[in-house]
Design an enzyme around this catalytic site. Structure first.
Site, PDB file in Angstrom:
ATOM      1  N   ALA A  23      -9.567   5.326   3.705  1.00 29.54           N
ATOM      2  CA  ALA A  23      -9.536   6.458   4.644  1.00 29.54           C
ATOM      3  C   ALA A  23     -10.830   7.265   4.653  1.00 29.54           C
ATOM      4  O   ALA A  23     -11.427   7.513   3.615  1.00 29.54           O
ATOM      5  CB  ALA A  23      -8.376   7.395   4.374  1.00 29.54           C
ATOM      6  N   GLY A  24     -11.216   7.638   5.859  1.00 31.23           N
ATOM      7  CA  GLY A  24     -12.350   8.525   6.047  1.00 31.23           C
ATOM      8  C   GLY A  24     -13.609   7.858   6.562  1.00 31.23           C
ATOM      9  O   GLY A  24     -14.524   8.530   7.039  1.00 31.23           O
ATOM     10  N   LYS A  45       0.880  -1.160   0.000  1.00 31.89           N
ATOM     11  CA  LYS A  45       0.000   0.000   0.000  1.00 31.89           C
ATOM     12  C   LYS A  45       0.917   1.209   0.000  1.00 31.89           C
ATOM     13  O   LYS A  45       1.581   1.498   0.993  1.00 31.89           O
ATOM     14  CB  LYS A  45      -0.906   0.019   1.232  1.00 31.89           C
ATOM     15  CG  LYS A  45      -1.646   1.351   1.366  1.00 31.89           C
ATOM     16  CD  LYS A  45      -2.522   1.440   2.596  1.00 31.89           C
ATOM     17  CE  LYS A  45      -2.829   2.896   2.896  1.00 31.89           C
ATOM     18  NZ  LYS A  45      -3.731   3.063   4.036  1.00 31.89           N
ATOM     19  N   ASN A  80      -9.106   1.648   9.110  1.00 34.78           N
ATOM     20  CA  ASN A  80      -8.422   1.260  10.342  1.00 34.78           C
ATOM     21  C   ASN A  80      -9.065   1.957  11.540  1.00 34.78           C
ATOM     22  O   ASN A  80      -9.701   1.327  12.379  1.00 34.78           O
ATOM     23  CB  ASN A  80      -6.931   1.609  10.250  1.00 34.78           C
ATOM     24  CG  ASN A  80      -6.124   1.066  11.431  1.00 34.78           C
ATOM     25  OD1 ASN A  80      -6.667   0.636  12.451  1.00 34.78           O
ATOM     26  ND2 ASN A  80      -4.831   1.092  11.327  1.00 34.78           N
ATOM     27  N   THR A  81      -8.966   3.290  11.585  1.00 36.85           N
ATOM     28  CA  THR A  81      -9.465   4.032  12.739  1.00 36.85           C
ATOM     29  C   THR A  81     -10.958   3.824  12.972  1.00 36.85           C
ATOM     30  O   THR A  81     -11.404   3.746  14.124  1.00 36.85           O
ATOM     31  CB  THR A  81      -9.178   5.536  12.549  1.00 36.85           C
ATOM     32  OG1 THR A  81      -7.811   5.691  12.189  1.00 36.85           O
ATOM     33  CG2 THR A  81      -9.449   6.309  13.825  1.00 36.85           C
ATOM     34  N   GLY A  88      -8.359   8.926   9.353  1.00 35.41           N
ATOM     35  CA  GLY A  88      -8.739   9.017  10.760  1.00 35.41           C
ATOM     36  C   GLY A  88      -9.809  10.040  11.076  1.00 35.41           C
ATOM     37  O   GLY A  88     -10.156  10.234  12.234  1.00 35.41           O
TER      38      GLY A  88
END
EC number: 2.8.1.10
Lengths: 65, 261
Positions: B190-191, B103, B212-213, B164
């Site tokens: 992301a987001g 990635k 992830n977050t 995040g």
């Protein structure tokens, strides 16, 4: 002799990369090693001697996105 | 429609049963991480490459907790701000993990963590020449995505919102244009903040979602991981099913005929 490992100066006896990894209790299968900015293939750990002034990076995987 | 609901995600010839990819960062404990990944049903998991702490070897190793027969590791280049560092990190990752999948992220700014697309393209070119399978984290910019595809990236991974941030898919129209523009898989990276964000990405027609977050930062990460699994699946099914057009006025669901007068 003196080498730099992960940015930290270290004073060690002359030895191979594999011996050094074993000395600091690192499983060679779980890391990647860069010697003076070049990737050192795992197959070469046992035959590569560390030299005065060498800069080595030892990295592994950690949690990340 | 030829696609079946159980269709596989195919990246560079490799098939994956789940369209959700998850990160391994920010968990309170390794045990929590393992349970969350399990609940997410993900087959591809991202990891970061960092220096081993040579003076304190007491820390647990991530790979002691991950079944490499079950999961495909996707090492990232998080924290790299130029092409050179990103390429170096990928070479180390390949040596550590023995896989060509990376990635690729090259960040432009610490505050936004937005990609530096110029450096990203530069790094991608080098890596592709060296045989890497490159999955680049990029802006939701169709032109950049097209360039990444043209140089040989195996997928494109536009952001839904800043890393995040949990703001969801901020520009669904750009994501749609990207889907119309490239032929490689489009994975929103992301987001994503909650299940509906993931479902929206999949309803737009994206091939996958990486987060992830959104999971690790939830109050109950294991429950959120399952919610994300279901959302990605629901969104994919809805996309394949073909939604009704939006209309301003009502259309009765019950027959007009036979109403008692």
């Amino acid at each position: 002799m003196n080498i730099v490992v992960n940015g930290e100066p270290q004073s060690i006896e002359s030895m191979t990369v594999l011996a050094y990894l074993e000395k600091i209790a690192i499983d060679p299968r779980r890391v990647a090693v860069e010697l003076n900015l070049d990737i050192l293939p795992k197959a070469d750990y046992a035959s590569t001697l560390l030299n005065e002034g060498d800069r080595i990076e030892i990295v592994h995987f950690v949690g990340g996105g | 429609m030829e696609k079946k609901p159980d269709d596989k995600l195919i990246i560079a010839g490799r098939e994956f049963g789940s369209r959700l990819m998850v990160g391994t960062g920010k968990y309170t404990t390794m045990e929590q991480m393992v349970r969350a990944i399990e609940a997410s049903g993900a087959e591809v998991i991202t990891v970061a490459v960092r220096r081993v702490n040579i003076s304190d070897r007491s820390k647990e190793s991530l790979l002691d907790h991950i079944d490499l027969k079950k999961y495909t590791l996707l090492p990232n280049t998080a924290g790299c701000y130029n092409a050179e560092d990103a390429v170096r990190t990928c070479r180390l990752a390949r040596e550590a993990g023995l896989s060509d999948f990376v990635k690729l992220e090259v960040l432009g700014d610490e505050k936004t963590l937005f990609p530096d697309n110029e450096e990203l393209l530069k790094a991608a070119k080098v890596l592709i020449k060296e045989g890497f399978t490159v999955l680049p984290y990029t802006s939701d910019d169709p032109i950049v995505c097209k360039k990444l595809e043209d140089i040989g990236c195996a997928a494109v991974m536009p952001l839904g919102a800043p890393i995040g941030s949990g703001l969801g898919i901020r520009n669904p129209y750009n994501i749609r244009i990207i889907l119309d523009t490239v032929r490689v898989p489009v994975i929103v990276d992301a987001g994503v903040g909650t299940a509906s964000d993931a479902a929206i990405a999949m309803e737009l027609g994206c091939h996958g979602v990486l987060m992830n977050t959104g999971i690790a930062g939830a109050q109950d990460p294991v429950a959120m991981a399952e919610a994300m699994k279901l959302a990605v699946r629901a969104g994919r099914l809805a996309y394949l099913a073909g939604r009704i057009p939006k209309k301003l006025y009502a259309t009765a669901s019950s027959p007009i005929e036979g109403i008692m007068t």
